[in-house]
Design a protein around this motif. Sequence first.
Motif, PDB file in Angstrom:
ATOM      1  N   PRO A   1       3.205   5.839  -2.613  1.00  0.00           N
ATOM      2  CA  PRO A   1       3.546   6.977  -1.748  1.00  0.00           C
ATOM      3  C   PRO A   1       5.061   7.096  -1.514  1.00  0.00           C
ATOM      4  CG  PRO A   1       1.596   5.911  -0.905  1.00  0.00           C
ATOM      5  CD  PRO A   1       2.124   5.029  -2.018  1.00  0.00           C
ATOM      6  N   LEU A   2       5.746   5.974  -1.366  1.00  0.00           N
ATOM      7  CA  LEU A   2       7.203   6.015  -1.205  1.00  0.00           C
ATOM      8  C   LEU A   2       7.871   6.519  -2.480  1.00  0.00           C
ATOM      9  CD1 LEU A   2       9.815   5.537   0.336  1.00  0.00           C
ATOM     10  CD2 LEU A   2       9.704   3.129  -0.388  1.00  0.00           C
TER      11      LEU A   2
ATOM     12  N   HIS B   1       0.819  -1.214   0.000  1.00  0.00           N
ATOM     13  CA  HIS B   1       0.000   0.000   0.000  1.00  0.00           C
ATOM     14  C   HIS B   1       0.853   1.264   0.000  1.00  0.00           C
ATOM     15  CE1 HIS B   1      -3.787  -2.191   1.721  1.00  0.00           C
ATOM     16  NE2 HIS B   1      -3.529  -2.482   0.464  1.00  0.00           N
ATOM     17  N   GLY B   2       2.049   1.180   0.537  1.00  0.00           N
ATOM     18  CA  GLY B   2       2.918   2.351   0.602  1.00  0.00           C
ATOM     19  C   GLY B   2       3.878   2.489  -0.567  1.00  0.00           C
TER      20      GLY B   2
END
Length: 130
Positions: free
Chosen positions: A94-95, A90-91
């Motif tokens: 965003p990362l 999920h990240g």
Amino acid sequence: MDAVDYSQPMLDVLEKLDLYNKKICAALGSGRKIPGIEDESYDVVTISGGFFQAHLPIDSLEEVVRVLKPGGYFFNAMTKYYLESVDSLHGLEPLMRQMETDGKWLMRARLVQDHVIGREQGLFHVFQKL
């Protein structure tokens, strides 16, 4: 070229194909560096199918940036479904965006393509190291 038995461990298959000068098996993520690879030593890094449940941790992107030369490219190919269905991924985007904000690289493309694997959408990222 001889037929390859893909039931063998993949490094054995790679050795038999004799396509690459250097073959490395290393764990990624948690700040680990790939042994024997200097900083900024590659023009291109590709990951295809590496971001999947229990495969590469998302922080392995830090190692990708470390080994890329300035101006070098990172290509990622994956199944889009995993971004939504695998908690540990999920990240990922965003990362990727945070690494762009931090001045490590610049996103050059993000492409979603239908029916890459059966009915699944493929997701492709292209980044260029700054």
